[in-house]
Design a protein around this motif. Structure first.
Motif, mmCIF file in Angstrom:
data_model
loop_
_atom_site.group_PDB
_atom_site.id
_atom_site.type_symbol
_atom_site.label_atom_id
_atom_site.label_comp_id
_atom_site.label_asym_id
_atom_site.label_seq_id
_atom_site.Cartn_x
_atom_site.Cartn_y
_atom_site.Cartn_z
ATOM 1 N N VAL A 156 0.844 -1.193 0.000
ATOM 2 C CA VAL A 156 0.000 0.000 0.000
ATOM 3 C C VAL A 156 0.881 1.245 0.000
ATOM 4 C CG1 VAL A 156 -1.698 1.310 1.331
ATOM 5 C CG2 VAL A 156 -1.961 -1.167 1.059
ATOM 6 N N LYS A 157 1.918 1.254 0.816
ATOM 7 C CA LYS A 157 2.827 2.394 0.885
ATOM 8 C C LYS A 157 3.483 2.642 -0.466
ATOM 9 C CE LYS A 157 6.943 4.135 3.147
ATOM 10 N NZ LYS A 157 8.170 3.795 3.844
ATOM 11 N N ARG A 158 3.939 1.575 -1.123
ATOM 12 C CA ARG A 158 4.597 1.713 -2.427
ATOM 13 C C ARG A 158 3.615 2.243 -3.473
ATOM 14 N NH1 ARG A 158 8.408 3.293 -5.500
ATOM 15 N NH2 ARG A 158 8.820 2.011 -7.310
ATOM 16 N N ALA A 159 2.390 1.743 -3.472
ATOM 17 C CA ALA A 159 1.387 2.211 -4.423
ATOM 18 C C ALA A 159 1.100 3.699 -4.228
ATOM 19 C CB ALA A 159 0.110 1.396 -4.280
ATOM 20 N N LEU A 160 1.005 4.122 -2.978
ATOM 21 C CA LEU A 160 0.748 5.532 -2.697
ATOM 22 C C LEU A 160 1.932 6.407 -3.111
ATOM 23 C CD1 LEU A 160 -1.085 5.242 0.721
ATOM 24 C CD2 LEU A 160 -2.076 5.880 -1.493
ATOM 25 N N LEU B 220 4.020 5.783 -5.589
ATOM 26 C CA LEU B 220 3.970 5.875 -7.050
ATOM 27 C C LEU B 220 2.871 6.832 -7.503
ATOM 28 C CD1 LEU B 220 4.534 2.128 -7.984
ATOM 29 C CD2 LEU B 220 6.127 4.026 -8.335
ATOM 30 N N PHE B 221 1.726 6.767 -6.844
ATOM 31 C CA PHE B 221 0.628 7.668 -7.183
ATOM 32 C C PHE B 221 1.034 9.119 -6.949
ATOM 33 C CE2 PHE B 221 -3.183 10.080 -6.101
ATOM 34 C CZ PHE B 221 -3.951 9.864 -7.235
ATOM 35 N N ASP B 222 1.693 9.375 -5.826
ATOM 36 C CA ASP B 222 2.108 10.744 -5.504
ATOM 37 C C ASP B 222 3.129 11.283 -6.503
ATOM 38 O OD1 ASP B 222 0.421 10.865 -3.315
ATOM 39 O OD2 ASP B 222 1.991 10.338 -1.869
ATOM 40 N N LYS B 223 3.969 10.412 -7.068
ATOM 41 C CA LYS B 223 4.979 10.825 -8.039
ATOM 42 C C LYS B 223 4.399 11.032 -9.438
ATOM 43 C CE LYS B 223 8.969 8.548 -5.985
ATOM 44 N NZ LYS B 223 9.988 7.493 -6.178
ATOM 45 N N ALA B 224 3.247 10.458 -9.695
ATOM 46 C CA ALA B 224 2.650 10.540 -11.026
ATOM 47 C C ALA B 224 2.262 11.978 -11.349
ATOM 48 C CB ALA B 224 1.428 9.633 -11.117
ATOM 49 N N GLY B 225 2.478 12.331 -12.596
ATOM 50 C CA GLY B 225 2.098 13.665 -13.039
ATOM 51 C C GLY B 225 0.867 13.603 -13.925
ATOM 52 N N THR B 226 0.448 14.744 -14.347
ATOM 53 C CA THR B 226 -0.703 14.812 -15.236
ATOM 54 C C THR B 226 -0.311 14.383 -16.641
ATOM 55 O OG1 THR B 226 -2.400 16.243 -16.131
ATOM 56 C CG2 THR B 226 -0.284 17.273 -15.682
ATOM 57 N N ALA B 227 -1.242 13.822 -17.378
ATOM 58 C CA ALA B 227 -0.985 13.374 -18.749
ATOM 59 C C ALA B 227 -1.274 14.471 -19.763
ATOM 60 C CB ALA B 227 -1.834 12.145 -19.054
ATOM 61 N N THR B 228 -1.839 15.568 -19.319
ATOM 62 C CA THR B 228 -2.228 16.648 -20.221
ATOM 63 C C THR B 228 -1.039 17.144 -21.034
ATOM 64 O OG1 THR B 228 -3.905 17.317 -18.629
ATOM 65 C CG2 THR B 228 -3.348 18.919 -20.338
ATOM 66 N N GLY B 229 -1.220 17.156 -22.363
ATOM 67 C CA GLY B 229 -0.184 17.665 -23.259
ATOM 68 C C GLY B 229 0.950 16.695 -23.542
ATOM 69 N N THR B 230 0.835 15.468 -23.107
ATOM 70 C CA THR B 230 1.898 14.480 -23.320
ATOM 71 C C THR B 230 1.443 13.418 -24.329
ATOM 72 O OG1 THR B 230 1.161 12.949 -21.611
ATOM 73 C CG2 THR B 230 2.587 14.767 -20.899
ATOM 74 N N PRO B 231 2.381 12.616 -24.839
ATOM 75 C CA PRO B 231 1.986 11.509 -25.716
ATOM 76 C C PRO B 231 1.008 10.542 -25.031
ATOM 77 C CG PRO B 231 4.342 11.873 -25.889
ATOM 78 C CD PRO B 231 3.847 12.756 -24.775
ATOM 79 N N VAL B 232 1.057 10.471 -23.703
ATOM 80 C CA VAL B 232 0.128 9.611 -22.973
ATOM 81 C C VAL B 232 -1.306 10.068 -23.217
ATOM 82 C CG1 VAL B 232 -0.624 8.897 -20.670
ATOM 83 C CG2 VAL B 232 1.815 8.978 -21.212
ATOM 84 N N GLU B 233 -1.537 11.361 -23.143
ATOM 85 C CA GLU B 233 -2.882 11.885 -23.385
ATOM 86 C C GLU B 233 -3.337 11.565 -24.802
ATOM 87 O OE1 GLU B 233 -5.434 15.985 -22.989
ATOM 88 O OE2 GLU B 233 -3.354 16.154 -23.664
#
Length: 125
Positions: A97-101, A103-116
């Motif tokens: 759970v700690k590791r998942a949180l 990773l979630f906290d490090k994630a950025g927005t996908a807006t304007g990226t190839p991911v979007e």
């Protein structure tokens, strides 16, 4: 009661011994190796990932199946001959759970990226 229901009831009554026996038979069918932690590990028959991503472990309440690559526990159970009623969810641990949180906290927005663009179905790459 169906045959699968009868097996699940037997697991509840006999607990770990039956789960251990069924898991060992499944591991033998899939050519898995028993680790020091009591889990059988090896290559997943569903995804065929090149590394040993599959783990099967007997618990008191049933059998935990996990593949770090595909996560197809139900399909793996069918291939291994494990009745679906014997499957139990992998228990969460505080470390997971700690590791998942984290990773979630490090994630950025996908807006304007190839991911979007990929998620919208407009990626040209």
């Amino acid at each position: 009661m169906s045959a699968d229901g009868a097996i699940a009831e037997a697991v509840r009554r006999q607990g770990h011994d039956l789960a251990q026996s069924v898991a060992a038979q499944a591991a033998d069918r899939l050519n898995l190796a028993l680790g020091r932690d009591g889990a059988w590990r090896g290559r997943c028959p569903c995804c065929g990932y090149a590394k040993p991503t599959l783990a099967i472990e007997a618990e008191r309440s049933g059998i935990v199946i996990s593949c770090a690559a595909c996560g197809e526990a139900a399909a793996i159970a069918v291939i291994a001959g494990i009745p679906p009623e014997m499957l139990v969810a992998e228990p969460s641990t505080a470390a997971k759970v700690k590791r998942a949180l984290e990773l979630f906290d490090k994630a950025g927005t996908a807006t304007g990226t190839p991911v979007e663009a990929y998620l919208r179905g407009t990626y040209d790459g």
